[in-house]
Design a protein around this motif. Structure first.
Motif, PDB file in Angstrom:
ATOM      1  N   GLY A 121      18.467 -30.990  64.255  1.00 52.90           N
ATOM      2  CA  GLY A 121      17.868 -31.627  65.420  1.00 52.90           C
ATOM      3  C   GLY A 121      16.606 -32.392  65.075  1.00 52.90           C
ATOM      4  O   GLY A 121      16.409 -33.537  65.506  1.00 52.90           O
ATOM      5  N   LEU A 122      15.740 -31.782  64.292  1.00 54.11           N
ATOM      6  CA  LEU A 122      14.503 -32.442  63.872  1.00 54.11           C
ATOM      7  C   LEU A 122      14.800 -33.591  62.917  1.00 54.11           C
ATOM      8  O   LEU A 122      14.152 -34.646  62.973  1.00 54.11           O
ATOM      9  CB  LEU A 122      13.579 -31.422  63.197  1.00 54.11           C
ATOM     10  CG  LEU A 122      12.191 -31.913  62.778  1.00 54.11           C
ATOM     11  CD1 LEU A 122      11.432 -32.469  63.977  1.00 54.11           C
ATOM     12  CD2 LEU A 122      11.408 -30.790  62.118  1.00 54.11           C
ATOM     13  N   PHE A 123      15.784 -33.406  62.073  1.00 56.67           N
ATOM     14  CA  PHE A 123      16.202 -34.446  61.132  1.00 56.67           C
ATOM     15  C   PHE A 123      16.676 -35.684  61.893  1.00 56.67           C
ATOM     16  O   PHE A 123      16.391 -36.820  61.502  1.00 56.67           O
ATOM     17  CB  PHE A 123      17.318 -33.893  60.240  1.00 56.67           C
ATOM     18  CG  PHE A 123      17.545 -34.646  58.963  1.00 56.67           C
ATOM     19  CD1 PHE A 123      16.560 -35.444  58.398  1.00 56.67           C
ATOM     20  CD2 PHE A 123      18.769 -34.551  58.302  1.00 56.67           C
ATOM     21  CE1 PHE A 123      16.778 -36.140  57.207  1.00 56.67           C
ATOM     22  CE2 PHE A 123      19.000 -35.241  57.112  1.00 56.67           C
ATOM     23  CZ  PHE A 123      17.999 -36.033  56.572  1.00 56.67           C
ATOM     24  N   LEU A 124      17.379 -35.480  63.005  1.00 59.10           N
ATOM     25  CA  LEU A 124      17.875 -36.586  63.819  1.00 59.10           C
ATOM     26  C   LEU A 124      16.729 -37.436  64.351  1.00 59.10           C
ATOM     27  O   LEU A 124      16.843 -38.670  64.425  1.00 59.10           O
ATOM     28  CB  LEU A 124      18.710 -36.048  64.983  1.00 59.10           C
ATOM     29  CG  LEU A 124      19.190 -37.077  66.012  1.00 59.10           C
ATOM     30  CD1 LEU A 124      20.088 -38.125  65.348  1.00 59.10           C
ATOM     31  CD2 LEU A 124      19.929 -36.388  67.151  1.00 59.10           C
ATOM     32  N   VAL A 125      15.616 -36.796  64.712  1.00 58.31           N
ATOM     33  CA  VAL A 125      14.467 -37.536  65.237  1.00 58.31           C
ATOM     34  C   VAL A 125      14.009 -38.589  64.236  1.00 58.31           C
ATOM     35  O   VAL A 125      13.711 -39.736  64.597  1.00 58.31           O
ATOM     36  CB  VAL A 125      13.310 -36.577  65.577  1.00 58.31           C
ATOM     37  CG1 VAL A 125      12.050 -37.366  65.958  1.00 58.31           C
ATOM     38  CG2 VAL A 125      13.703 -35.643  66.716  1.00 58.31           C
ATOM     39  N   TYR A 126      13.979 -38.238  62.959  1.00 60.77           N
ATOM     40  CA  TYR A 126      13.547 -39.175  61.925  1.00 60.77           C
ATOM     41  C   TYR A 126      14.512 -40.355  61.814  1.00 60.77           C
ATOM     42  O   TYR A 126      14.084 -41.496  61.574  1.00 60.77           O
ATOM     43  CB  TYR A 126      13.426 -38.457  60.577  1.00 60.77           C
ATOM     44  CG  TYR A 126      12.129 -37.697  60.431  1.00 60.77           C
ATOM     45  CD1 TYR A 126      11.101 -38.180  59.635  1.00 60.77           C
ATOM     46  CD2 TYR A 126      11.923 -36.491  61.101  1.00 60.77           C
ATOM     47  CE1 TYR A 126       9.905 -37.491  59.504  1.00 60.77           C
ATOM     48  CE2 TYR A 126      10.735 -35.788  60.977  1.00 60.77           C
ATOM     49  CZ  TYR A 126       9.728 -36.288  60.182  1.00 60.77           C
ATOM     50  OH  TYR A 126       8.546 -35.617  60.061  1.00 60.77           O
ATOM     51  N   TRP A 127      15.783 -40.084  61.968  1.00 58.33           N
ATOM     52  CA  TRP A 127      16.767 -41.171  61.914  1.00 58.33           C
ATOM     53  C   TRP A 127      16.641 -42.091  63.134  1.00 58.33           C
ATOM     54  O   TRP A 127      16.781 -43.307  63.017  1.00 58.33           O
ATOM     55  CB  TRP A 127      18.173 -40.592  61.824  1.00 58.33           C
ATOM     56  CG  TRP A 127      18.468 -40.000  60.479  1.00 58.33           C
ATOM     57  CD1 TRP A 127      18.233 -38.717  60.079  1.00 58.33           C
ATOM     58  CD2 TRP A 127      19.043 -40.671  59.352  1.00 58.33           C
ATOM     59  NE1 TRP A 127      18.624 -38.536  58.772  1.00 58.33           N
ATOM     60  CE2 TRP A 127      19.130 -39.728  58.292  1.00 58.33           C
ATOM     61  CE3 TRP A 127      19.503 -41.965  59.128  1.00 58.33           C
ATOM     62  CZ2 TRP A 127      19.647 -40.049  57.043  1.00 58.33           C
ATOM     63  CZ3 TRP A 127      20.023 -42.282  57.879  1.00 58.33           C
ATOM     64  CH2 TRP A 127      20.094 -41.339  56.862  1.00 58.33           C
ATOM     65  N   LEU A 128      16.377 -41.526  64.290  1.00 57.26           N
ATOM     66  CA  LEU A 128      16.192 -42.343  65.491  1.00 57.26           C
ATOM     67  C   LEU A 128      14.923 -43.188  65.391  1.00 57.26           C
ATOM     68  O   LEU A 128      14.892 -44.342  65.833  1.00 57.26           O
ATOM     69  CB  LEU A 128      16.153 -41.454  66.735  1.00 57.26           C
ATOM     70  CG  LEU A 128      17.453 -40.710  67.065  1.00 57.26           C
ATOM     71  CD1 LEU A 128      17.269 -39.833  68.293  1.00 57.26           C
ATOM     72  CD2 LEU A 128      18.612 -41.684  67.266  1.00 57.26           C
ATOM     73  N   VAL A 129      13.876 -42.602  64.809  1.00 58.20           N
ATOM     74  CA  VAL A 129      12.644 -43.364  64.585  1.00 58.20           C
ATOM     75  C   VAL A 129      12.914 -44.534  63.639  1.00 58.20           C
ATOM     76  O   VAL A 129      12.394 -45.631  63.825  1.00 58.20           O
ATOM     77  CB  VAL A 129      11.534 -42.450  64.018  1.00 58.20           C
ATOM     78  CG1 VAL A 129      10.350 -43.278  63.520  1.00 58.20           C
ATOM     79  CG2 VAL A 129      11.074 -41.452  65.082  1.00 58.20           C
ATOM     80  N   GLN A 130      13.744 -44.300  62.642  1.00 59.76           N
ATOM     81  CA  GLN A 130      14.127 -45.388  61.742  1.00 59.76           C
ATOM     82  C   GLN A 130      14.881 -46.476  62.506  1.00 59.76           C
ATOM     83  O   GLN A 130      14.698 -47.669  62.244  1.00 59.76           O
ATOM     84  CB  GLN A 130      14.996 -44.877  60.588  1.00 59.76           C
ATOM     85  CG  GLN A 130      15.455 -45.976  59.649  1.00 59.76           C
ATOM     86  CD  GLN A 130      15.961 -45.455  58.313  1.00 59.76           C
ATOM     87  OE1 GLN A 130      15.283 -45.553  57.305  1.00 59.76           O
ATOM     88  NE2 GLN A 130      17.163 -44.886  58.301  1.00 59.76           N
ATOM     89  N   GLY A 131      15.712 -46.076  63.456  1.00 60.04           N
ATOM     90  CA  GLY A 131      16.408 -47.058  64.280  1.00 60.04           C
ATOM     91  C   GLY A 131      15.434 -47.919  65.067  1.00 60.04           C
ATOM     92  O   GLY A 131      15.618 -49.134  65.194  1.00 60.04           O
ATOM     93  N   ILE A 132      14.374 -47.298  65.604  1.00 61.29           N
ATOM     94  CA  ILE A 132      13.341 -48.048  66.327  1.00 61.29           C
ATOM     95  C   ILE A 132      12.628 -49.006  65.386  1.00 61.29           C
ATOM     96  O   ILE A 132      12.326 -50.150  65.736  1.00 61.29           O
ATOM     97  CB  ILE A 132      12.336 -47.071  66.976  1.00 61.29           C
ATOM     98  CG1 ILE A 132      13.048 -46.227  68.044  1.00 61.29           C
ATOM     99  CG2 ILE A 132      11.157 -47.826  67.579  1.00 61.29           C
ATOM    100  CD1 ILE A 132      12.198 -45.110  68.614  1.00 61.29           C
ATOM    101  N   TRP A 133      12.369 -48.528  64.162  1.00 62.92           N
ATOM    102  CA  TRP A 133      11.730 -49.377  63.149  1.00 62.92           C
ATOM    103  C   TRP A 133      12.575 -50.613  62.856  1.00 62.92           C
ATOM    104  O   TRP A 133      12.065 -51.741  62.820  1.00 62.92           O
ATOM    105  CB  TRP A 133      11.521 -48.555  61.874  1.00 62.92           C
ATOM    106  CG  TRP A 133      11.029 -49.306  60.682  1.00 62.92           C
ATOM    107  CD1 TRP A 133       9.865 -50.030  60.586  1.00 62.92           C
ATOM    108  CD2 TRP A 133      11.687 -49.424  59.414  1.00 62.92           C
ATOM    109  NE1 TRP A 133       9.756 -50.576  59.324  1.00 62.92           N
ATOM    110  CE2 TRP A 133      10.856 -50.225  58.584  1.00 62.92           C
ATOM    111  CE3 TRP A 133      12.877 -48.916  58.882  1.00 62.92           C
ATOM    112  CZ2 TRP A 133      11.185 -50.532  57.267  1.00 62.92           C
ATOM    113  CZ3 TRP A 133      13.204 -49.226  57.571  1.00 62.92           C
ATOM    114  CH2 TRP A 133      12.366 -50.015  56.779  1.00 62.92           C
ATOM    115  N   VAL A 134      13.874 -50.436  62.678  1.00 61.29           N
ATOM    116  CA  VAL A 134      14.770 -51.553  62.409  1.00 61.29           C
ATOM    117  C   VAL A 134      14.810 -52.506  63.606  1.00 61.29           C
ATOM    118  O   VAL A 134      14.809 -53.735  63.447  1.00 61.29           O
ATOM    119  CB  VAL A 134      16.189 -51.045  62.087  1.00 61.29           C
ATOM    120  CG1 VAL A 134      17.178 -52.207  61.978  1.00 61.29           C
ATOM    121  CG2 VAL A 134      16.188 -50.227  60.789  1.00 61.29           C
TER     122      VAL A 134
END
Length: 300
Positions: A121-134
């Motif tokens: 769950g916490l790992f997913l947050v980092y991937w979603l933040v990367q999506g916002i970055w992109v």
């Protein structure tokens, strides 16, 4: 707000951003299962490339690809030089950074994810933040690609200045990373008690990050040349607030790097690692943190 404002820009941005977050979630599910962070940076760069490609070619919208919306077998794609250059520079940057970070992750891993990758769950947050970055970083590129080629003005002084800024920033990032890789290879096992202070690193403690921010300011400046034309187009292509939204790209990158995840993390790590190294503290006091300047002399 007239909903027609969303027609041209929205029909490009929505599928592009859906693809962005689709990549993040797919790669997260694989990485969480394998409990690895090695694909994180590569997925980010791949997202930039794919999203830029989608915004440029718009395969779901035949009328925006072909000159008159008729059979593609009889007509060539209509793409403005501004769109080609904006997309091409993004491809080059993303490919370079992705390969650079991926090779580094394979060799050294990424300490940020040592514990996080074991908590899905916490790992997913980092991937979603990367999506916002992109999404936010290349937003001006996606937006300028959404404007029909017929609306784009000819390349002008602002475009050339933007290209020059992008080129300078990319050169800074490329050279700084090369210099640090070379230094780290030469210093060998003494890396943990040493720091680089030569080349571009004598002008700023983070020349690679300075280059990163500068190139995105250049990209925004180059892409935004088409926004005023889109605002003045007879058909409503873009609203004023939407054209202003693109400026968040370089602002977001700069704030992220200087205040959140880039420089602050490295500064804290270096201060901890080199707390007993007097030369490091002199270097830090004499050298600009971000904007390149000549080092101050006679610093004690």
């Amino acid at each position: 707000m007239d909903p027609s404002y969303f027609t041209q820009i929205g029909k490009v941005l929505v599928p592009t951003l859906l693809a962005d977050f689709g990549i993040q979630i797919t790669c997260w599910s694989i990485s969480a299962f394998l409990q690895t962070e090695k694909f994180y940076d590569l997925a980010g760069s791949t997202s930039f490339i794919l999203c830029t490609f989608l915004s440029l070619y718009k395969p779901w919208d035949e009328n925006s690809i072909w000159a008159d919306g008729k059979s593609p077998s009889a007509h060539l794609r209509v793409i403005h030089p501004r769109q080609i250059i904006a997309s091409g520079t993004t491809f080059v940057w993303a490919a370079y950074l992705g390969l650079f970070l991926f090779s580094r992750a394979l060799k050294h891993g990424d300490k940020r994810f040592d514990k996080i990758k074991k908590v899905p769950g916490l790992f997913l947050v980092y991937w979603l933040v990367q999506g916002i970055w992109v999404a936010l970083t290349a937003l001006p590129v996606y937006m300028t690609n959404s404007i029909p080629a017929s609306v784009h003005p000819d390349l002008g002084l602002q475009d050339y200045f933007g290209i020059a800024l992008w080129g300078t920033g990319f050169a800074f990032e490329l050279i700084a990373n090369y210099q640090k890789q070379k230094w780290r290879k030469e210093i060998g096992r003494d890396y943990k008690r040493s720091f680089i202070s030569t080349g571009l690193w004598s002008l700023t403690r983070h020349p690679n990050y300075f280059g990163e921010c500068l190139l995105w300011f250049g990209s925004y400046l180059f892409c935004s040349s088409a926004f005023s034309a889109a605002l003045e187009s007879p058909a409503p292509i873009m609203s004023h607030w939407m054209s202003r939204l693109a400026v968040f790209s370089p602002m977001f990158v700069t704030i992220l790097i200087t205040r959140v995840s880039g420089i602050p993390l490295l500064e804290r790590e270096n201060d901890r690692r080199l707390k007993d190294v007097v030369a490091y503290w002199k270097y830090k006091k004499a050298t600009s943190m971000f904007v390149p300047t000549l080092p101050r002399r006679n610093v004690e």
